[in-house]
Design an enzyme around this catalytic site. Structure first.
Site, PDB file in Angstrom:
ATOM      1  N   CYS A 300       0.836  -1.195   0.000  1.00 15.20           N
ATOM      2  CA  CYS A 300       0.000   0.000   0.000  1.00 15.20           C
ATOM      3  C   CYS A 300       0.875   1.251   0.000  1.00 15.20           C
ATOM      4  O   CYS A 300       0.458   2.302  -0.462  1.00 15.20           O
ATOM      5  CB  CYS A 300      -0.929  -0.018   1.194  1.00 15.20           C
ATOM      6  SG  CYS A 300      -0.094  -0.442   2.711  1.00 15.20           S
ATOM      7  N   GLU A 397      -3.774   3.543  -8.280  1.00  7.59           N
ATOM      8  CA  GLU A 397      -2.914   2.552  -7.639  1.00  7.59           C
ATOM      9  C   GLU A 397      -2.796   1.337  -8.546  1.00  7.59           C
ATOM     10  O   GLU A 397      -3.799   0.723  -8.896  1.00  7.59           O
ATOM     11  CB  GLU A 397      -3.516   2.145  -6.286  1.00  7.59           C
ATOM     12  CG  GLU A 397      -2.680   1.114  -5.560  1.00  7.59           C
ATOM     13  CD  GLU A 397      -3.201   0.811  -4.163  1.00  7.59           C
ATOM     14  OE1 GLU A 397      -4.382   0.461  -4.021  1.00  7.59           O
ATOM     15  OE2 GLU A 397      -2.408   0.928  -3.203  1.00  7.59           O
TER      16      GLU A 397
HETATM   17  P1  NAI Z   1     -10.013  -6.096  -1.680  1.00  4.37           P
HETATM   18  O1  NAI Z   1     -10.101  -4.796  -0.975  1.00  4.37           O
HETATM   19  O2  NAI Z   1     -11.198  -6.589  -2.435  1.00  4.37           O
HETATM   20  O3  NAI Z   1      -9.633  -7.254  -0.609  1.00  4.37           O
HETATM   21  C1  NAI Z   1      -9.115  -7.052   0.684  1.00  4.37           C
HETATM   22  C2  NAI Z   1      -9.921  -7.861   1.694  1.00  4.37           C
HETATM   23  O4  NAI Z   1     -11.261  -7.381   1.706  1.00  4.37           O
HETATM   24  C3  NAI Z   1     -10.010  -9.350   1.389  1.00  4.37           C
HETATM   25  O5  NAI Z   1      -9.993 -10.088   2.596  1.00  4.37           O
HETATM   26  C4  NAI Z   1     -11.375  -9.468   0.732  1.00  4.37           C
HETATM   27  O6  NAI Z   1     -11.943 -10.752   0.849  1.00  4.37           O
HETATM   28  C5  NAI Z   1     -12.163  -8.453   1.526  1.00  4.37           C
HETATM   29  N1  NAI Z   1     -13.380  -7.949   0.881  1.00  4.37           N
HETATM   30  C6  NAI Z   1     -13.638  -7.790  -0.444  1.00  4.37           C
HETATM   31  N2  NAI Z   1     -14.875  -7.304  -0.640  1.00  4.37           N
HETATM   32  C7  NAI Z   1     -15.426  -7.132   0.580  1.00  4.37           C
HETATM   33  C8  NAI Z   1     -16.678  -6.646   1.037  1.00  4.37           C
HETATM   34  N3  NAI Z   1     -17.627  -6.252   0.189  1.00  4.37           N
HETATM   35  N4  NAI Z   1     -16.893  -6.594   2.373  1.00  4.37           N
HETATM   36  C9  NAI Z   1     -15.957  -6.972   3.245  1.00  4.37           C
HETATM   37  N5  NAI Z   1     -14.750  -7.461   2.867  1.00  4.37           N
HETATM   38  C10 NAI Z   1     -14.482  -7.533   1.553  1.00  4.37           C
HETATM   39  O7  NAI Z   1      -8.751  -6.058  -2.615  1.00  4.37           O
HETATM   40  P2  NAI Z   1      -8.442  -6.982  -3.914  1.00  4.37           P
HETATM   41  O8  NAI Z   1      -9.686  -7.088  -4.750  1.00  4.37           O
HETATM   42  O9  NAI Z   1      -7.817  -8.223  -3.450  1.00  4.37           O
HETATM   43  O10 NAI Z   1      -7.362  -6.097  -4.659  1.00  4.37           O
HETATM   44  C11 NAI Z   1      -7.777  -5.028  -5.485  1.00  4.37           C
HETATM   45  C12 NAI Z   1      -6.892  -3.823  -5.294  1.00  4.37           C
HETATM   46  O11 NAI Z   1      -7.010  -3.363  -3.963  1.00  4.37           O
HETATM   47  C13 NAI Z   1      -5.410  -4.062  -5.468  1.00  4.37           C
HETATM   48  O12 NAI Z   1      -5.035  -4.015  -6.803  1.00  4.37           O
HETATM   49  C14 NAI Z   1      -4.847  -2.920  -4.670  1.00  4.37           C
HETATM   50  O13 NAI Z   1      -4.851  -1.763  -5.461  1.00  4.37           O
HETATM   51  C15 NAI Z   1      -5.814  -2.761  -3.535  1.00  4.37           C
HETATM   52  N6  NAI Z   1      -5.328  -3.434  -2.311  1.00  4.37           N
HETATM   53  C16 NAI Z   1      -4.744  -2.682  -1.336  1.00  4.37           C
HETATM   54  C17 NAI Z   1      -4.218  -3.281  -0.214  1.00  4.37           C
HETATM   55  C18 NAI Z   1      -3.561  -2.488   0.851  1.00  4.37           C
HETATM   56  O14 NAI Z   1      -2.698  -3.002   1.540  1.00  4.37           O
HETATM   57  N7  NAI Z   1      -3.943  -1.247   1.077  1.00  4.37           N
HETATM   58  C19 NAI Z   1      -4.227  -4.736  -0.036  1.00  4.37           C
HETATM   59  C20 NAI Z   1      -4.945  -5.429  -1.091  1.00  4.37           C
HETATM   60  C21 NAI Z   1      -5.430  -4.781  -2.184  1.00  4.37           C
END
Ligand code: NAI
Ligand code: MG
Length: 493
Positions: A300, A397
């Protein structure tokens, strides 16, 4: 370490991988399972019980029981601290195994998981173990006329906490979230990312071994739209802590409105990394390469916008591009590998989409620029120049090993450009001039500013975002704002 799985990890993966609810490993209510993949090959690594709304419900019930009436609320702070310390010791004893699981499930090099992910998780639990005995209220002088009063505050655990974590540092994100919640006396329902449940399931076993009472930590692997959403919306969850995309962060905020649970969010970033004219290039060049390429850019905090003074631009860009070309990309378990695959096909498609959009809009790759042939989700470390502020690759990002490099004339000009983002997670300045460094540090709109370094994390340093990078600060003393309620007690004497 060979590229083959060790017998220990093999035997762990051969067991049924289930949900941890109320101190028991159980299958999901629906009986469903999901697959987790080895990103180096695309092959299925393991099948894991798939938690859903019904399982989240059971887990929240177990966490509520443990919070209100189990042995947990009667434990002294010192006993909680000792359990956390013991958990840290257990993690350390299983360093190799945890690093291997992390490498297999996430794709990152085993050697990196071994020196970064696992030891940082250990440090975090130890640091938070120390805090268990130091969460204090204060005595407050009140000025109510007439009578005399004794008034004081108590810091109480916020209650049942839901924690939803991402796949980029699975074990470490679990440690960041569990350490302070448990030090404060909360109970937890954690939902790991569907891409990377394995190290957290192993952590669950170690949590039991450390002696945490049943229901204090519940682990429910599953998908975000089902298990994650159910946790965020659950009426008996007092607080939700989330790390992931800004898009899902907004969904969490909406879902939390039903019972107005407390929310903390650690979201995306597009962090500016600024090299001033007087920077020491011996550190600034490798530092800027590390800023973007560490963890394949799946950070991030990734230093994804590189701003370099025009007098040094060619030299710094050539240096970072050279570093990119020297990175050996391969399977995480291969000792020769510097950079592993991206975590999933979805992330490979997303990052490739950004590379194509950059090319379409006129950006030029001076290193990399393409995905590598499969199997496995590999992409080239990439340096883009000839970019404009309005391009997608500069604004959004990417979450991959892709940096955009942009020249600037003076620090006054670079500051508004650096701050021109919906994100505000991190920033860095490379310079020998301490006054300039600290003036910029004061004006950069970011939760963390690194000077002459990058991606330095410590359990004692508060971490979180300005703007759409999040709400609240994790780690350090600051994190206890997230996991405690303050109660004022006022006595007329
Ligand atoms: P995401 O935000 O969908 O996933 C992160 C977590 O949230 C996972 O455990 C997922 O199962 C959960 N999640 C997804 N939808 C949810 C909902 N509606 N309610 C509650 N929990 C939910 O991220 P994703 O799709 O894996 O990655 C997409 C983009 O997000 C990446 O390309 C990156 O840009 C960003 N990202 C940022 C992170 C950080 O450390 N700030 C970590 C992961 C992704
Ligand atoms: Mg998602």
């Amino acid at each position: 370490m060979s590229t083959q799985m060790s017998p220990k990890v093999h035997s762990f993966l051969s067991k049924p991988l289930q949900l941890l609810i109320g101190g028991e490993w159980v299958g999901s209510a629906s009986g469903k399972q999901f697959e987790t993949f080895n990103p180096a090959t695309g092959a299925v690594l393991a099948r894991v019980a798939e938690g859903d709304k019904a399982d989240i419900d059971q887990a929240v019930k177990a966490a509520r029981r443990a919070f209100e009436s189990g042995p947990w609320p009667r434990l002294s702070p010192s006993e909680r601290g000792r359990m956390l310390w013991k958990l840290a010791d257990l993690l350390e004893q299983h360093l190799d195994e945890l690093a291997e699981l992390e490498s297999l499930d996430n794709g990152k090099p085993y050697a990196v998981a071994r020196v970064a992910d696992v030891p940082l998780s250990v440090d975090n639990f130890r640091y938070m173990a120390g805090w268990a005995t130091k969460i204090e209220g204060s005595t407050i002088p009140v000025s109510v006329p007439g009578d005399a009063y004794l008034a004081y505050t108590l810091r109480e655990p916020v209650g049942v906490v839901g924690q939803v974590i991402p796949w980029n540092f699975p074990l470490l994100m679990a440690a960041w979230k569990l350490g302070p919640a448990l030090a404060a006396g909360c109970t937890v329902v954690m939902k790991p990312a569907e891409q990377t449940p394995l190290s957290i399931l192993r952590l669950g076993e170690l949590i039991q071994e450390a002696g945490f009472p049943p229901g204090v930590v519940n682990i429910v692997p599953g998908f975000g739209e089902t298990a994650g959403a159910a946790l965020a919306a659950h009426p008996d969850v007092d607080k939700i802590a989330f790390t992931g995309s800004t898009e899902v962060g907004k969904l969490i905020v909406r879902a939390s409105a039903g019972n107005l649970k407390k929310v903390s969010l650690e979201l995306g970033g597009k962090s500016p990394n600024i090299v001033l004219a007087d920077a020491d290039l011996e550190t600034a060049i490798p530092g800027s390469a590390n800023a973007i390429f560490f963890n394949h850019g799946q950070c991030c905090t990734a230093g994804s916008r590189l701003y370099v003074h025009e007098s040094l631009f060619d030299k710094v860009v050539a240096g970072v591009a050279d570093a990119a070309k020297k990175i050996r990309v391969g399977p995480g378990l291969d000792p020769a590998t510097h950079m592993g695959p991206l975590v999933s096909q979805e992330q490979l498609d997303r990052v490739s989409g950004f590379l194509e959009s950059g090319e379409r809009e006129g950006a030029r790759a001076v290193a990399g620029g393409k995905k590598l042939g499969g199997p496995g989700y590999f992409v080239q470390p990439t340096v883009l120049v000839d970019v404009k502020p309005e391009m997608k690759v500069v604004r959004e990002e990417i979450f991959g090993p892709v940096v955009t490099a942009i020249p600037f004339r003076d620090p006054q000009e670079v500051l508004p450009t650096a701050n021109n983002s919906v994100y505000g997670l991190a920033a860095a300045v490379w310079t020998r001039d301490i006054s300039k460094a600290h003036l910029l540090a004061g004006k950069l709109k970011a939760g963390t500013v690194w000077i002459n370094c990058y991606n330095v994390f410590d359990a004692a340093l508060p971490f979180g975002g300005y703007k759409q990078s999040g709400w609240g600060r994790e780690m350090g003393r600051a994190v206890f704002e997230l996991y405690t309620e303050t109660k004022s007690v006022c006595t007329r004497l």
